[in-house]
Design a protein around this motif. Structure first.
Motif, short mmCIF file in Angstrom:
data_model
loop_
_atom_site.label_atom_id
_atom_site.label_comp_id
_atom_site.label_asym_id
_atom_site.label_seq_id
_atom_site.Cartn_x
_atom_site.Cartn_y
_atom_site.Cartn_z
N PRO A 71 8.34 -54.22 29.61
CA PRO A 71 7.32 -55.11 30.17
C PRO A 71 7.64 -55.48 31.61
N ASP A 72 6.61 -55.61 32.42
CA ASP A 72 6.81 -56.03 33.80
C ASP A 72 7.23 -57.50 33.85
N ASN A 116 11.50 -75.19 32.41
CA ASN A 116 12.19 -74.40 33.42
C ASN A 116 12.98 -73.26 32.79
N ARG A 117 13.60 -73.53 31.65
CA ARG A 117 14.32 -72.46 30.95
C ARG A 117 13.35 -71.39 30.46
N GLN A 118 12.17 -71.81 30.00
CA GLN A 118 11.17 -70.85 29.55
C GLN A 118 10.65 -70.02 30.73
N ILE A 119 10.48 -70.65 31.87
CA ILE A 119 10.05 -69.92 33.06
C ILE A 119 11.07 -68.86 33.44
N THR A 120 12.34 -69.22 33.39
CA THR A 120 13.41 -68.27 33.72
C THR A 120 13.41 -67.08 32.77
N PHE A 121 13.24 -67.35 31.48
CA PHE A 121 13.25 -66.27 30.50
C PHE A 121 12.04 -65.35 30.69
N LEU A 122 10.87 -65.94 30.93
CA LEU A 122 9.66 -65.14 31.07
C LEU A 122 9.64 -64.34 32.36
N ALA A 123 10.42 -64.74 33.32
CA ALA A 123 10.47 -64.01 34.59
C ALA A 123 10.89 -62.56 34.38
N ARG A 124 11.62 -62.30 33.32
CA ARG A 124 12.08 -60.93 33.03
C ARG A 124 11.04 -60.13 32.26
#
Length: 434
Positions: A71-72, A116-124
């Motif tokens: 996934p992008d 913020n932790r969810q944002i970091t994880f979804l960034a990948r």
């Protein structure tokens, strides 16, 4: 009827299914998995505890394993929406069991946790995103996630997802999803208005119904005690004292009531905890973990747990307060008698709850047998009373179907979590959040 090894699944997925111990499908799995593997849109209706998570999870994972590439960043290939945090976590745990050792990643986003932790994880980027609608919209507003690559949409507990409380969120999410896509809806109940709304999200769907909507699992023994509201605490303690080791889920209508009830039980020496909307996600997760492992054996909850607890060892469900929404009764008692086990559902009915019980019985098309007290229902039939020897509370259990020793072990299970109820003499209730 097929065996899972007859489906031609990806080798790594077939291996995971065998390691999880699944050989014969449940009825909903038997009817839903083959067309879902073909890419059909599916609307599945089945009782709680009959394996709906595997019914949509298995074909979803098989499709994703066949797709090339990762996934992008900030994207997802599949989206699963569920109404409660507990149900989101339960679904994700089950899917991770099947995707362990594969290239697929499963992410969850729910309220009550660090955004913020969810944002970091979804960034990948992630292959499967399991989410509650509110937190997902928060992340979309922050441009932390794009749904343009989603080609598979699942709505679990679809009746509640498409209820008025969620329909506005779905209308915001749906335009951002990729097309064409496969959509699957699964639920234990299917109100007519929800079915009409669901047509907006599905294309030529295959409707699969393995039991009448509103019907409880066959292995649940139900009973009701008619009593004054003031007598409920004593009756609850009497019932709990008869099987101190059993895993028992007690439902209260309000957050304040659940907390007060739990504290009273603890003060009286019962090993109890509570979960409701005023608890943090961490507190709720710890309470469910302790209940699953048998560290505590009485869990007091609001309807936040009616669709979010999948613990095969739950022996008793006690409706300390009857729910304002009749369908929620079916979901509540579906927390017992899971994975083919037996279970017992006990209801307390105070005089001002008679209309609620009447509506529940109308939805289930059956009368709940009376365990004690005198019915205040207009349509009560003496034929619904059990024999003299069966009155007074739950029967003690033994052997494989009993409560003892089934509360431990946290292995994920795939056997899968307020409004009306007014009579002519009953004032309208204000909806309370769980």
């Amino acid at each position: 009827m097929f065996d899972f090894d007859m489906l031609g699944l990806a080798p790594e997925l077939q291996r995971a299914v065998k390691e999880a111990g699944f050989t014969e499908p449940t009825p909903i799995q038997n009817q839903a998995i083959p067309p879902a593997l073909e890419g059909r849109d599916v609307m599945g209706l089945a009782q709680t505890g009959t394996g709906k998570t595997l019914a949509f999870g298995l074909p979803l994972i098989d499709h994703l394993l066949a797709e090339p590439g990762k996934p992008d960043p900030k994207t997802a290939k599949a989206l699963i929406l569920a109404p409660t945090r507990e149900l989101v976590n339960q679904i994700a745990d089950s899917l991770r069991t099947l995707t362990n050792g594969t290239k697929l990643r499963v992410a969850t986003v729910v309220g009550g946790q660090s955004i913020n932790r969810q944002i970091t994880f979804l960034a990948r980027g992630t292959d499967i995103l399991v989410a509650t609608p509110g937190r997902l919209i928060d992340l979309m507003d922050r441009r932390a996630v794009s749904l343009a690559e989603v080609r598979h949409l699942v709505l679990d507990e679809a009746d509640q997802m498409l209820d008025l409380g969620f329909i506005h969120a779905l209308r915001r999410i749906a335009p951002h999803l990729g097309t064409p896509r496969q959509t699957m809806l699964f639920s234990a109940t299917m109100p007519k208005q929800m079915e009409e709304i669901s047509r907006t999200y599905l294309t030529d769907p295959l409707r699969i119904q393995v039991s009448p909507p509103g019907k409880a699992a066959d292995k649940i023994t139900q009973s009701v005690h008619f009593l004054p509201k003031a007598d409920k605490p004593a009756k609850l303690r009497e019932i709990l004292s008869r099987d101190m080791d059993a895993l028992t889920l007690v439902f209260s209508r309000t957050k304040h009531g659940a907390e007060k009830l739990m504290k009273g039980l603890v003060a009286d020496g019962f090993n109890a905890a509570s979960i409701h909307g005023n608890k943090s996600q961490g507190q709720r997760d710890r309470a469910i973990k302790a209940f699953r492992e048998g560290t505590i054996n009485v869990l007091v909850a609001t309807d936040v747990a009616a669709r979010g607890i999948d613990i095969p060892g739950v022996a008793y469900v006690i409706n300390y307060d009857l729910p304002d929404v009749p369908d929620n009764y079916v979901h509540r008692i579906g927390r017992t008698a899971r994975a083919g086990r037996e279970g017992e559902a006990i209801a307390f009915c105070a005089p001002d709850e008679s209309d609620l019980l009447r509506q529940i019985q109308k939805v289930m098309k059956m009368e709940v047998p009376v365990a004690s007290g005198k019915s205040t229902l207009d349509d009560y039939s003496e034929a619904s009373r059990p024999s003299r020897g069966s009155r007074g509370g739950p029967r003690r259990r033994g052997g494989g179907g009993g409560a003892g020793g089934q509360g431990k072990g946290g292995k994920p299970s795939f056997k899968s979590h307020e409004g009306g109820g007014q009579g002519a003499k009953r004032p309208r209730r204000r909806r309370r959040a769980a």
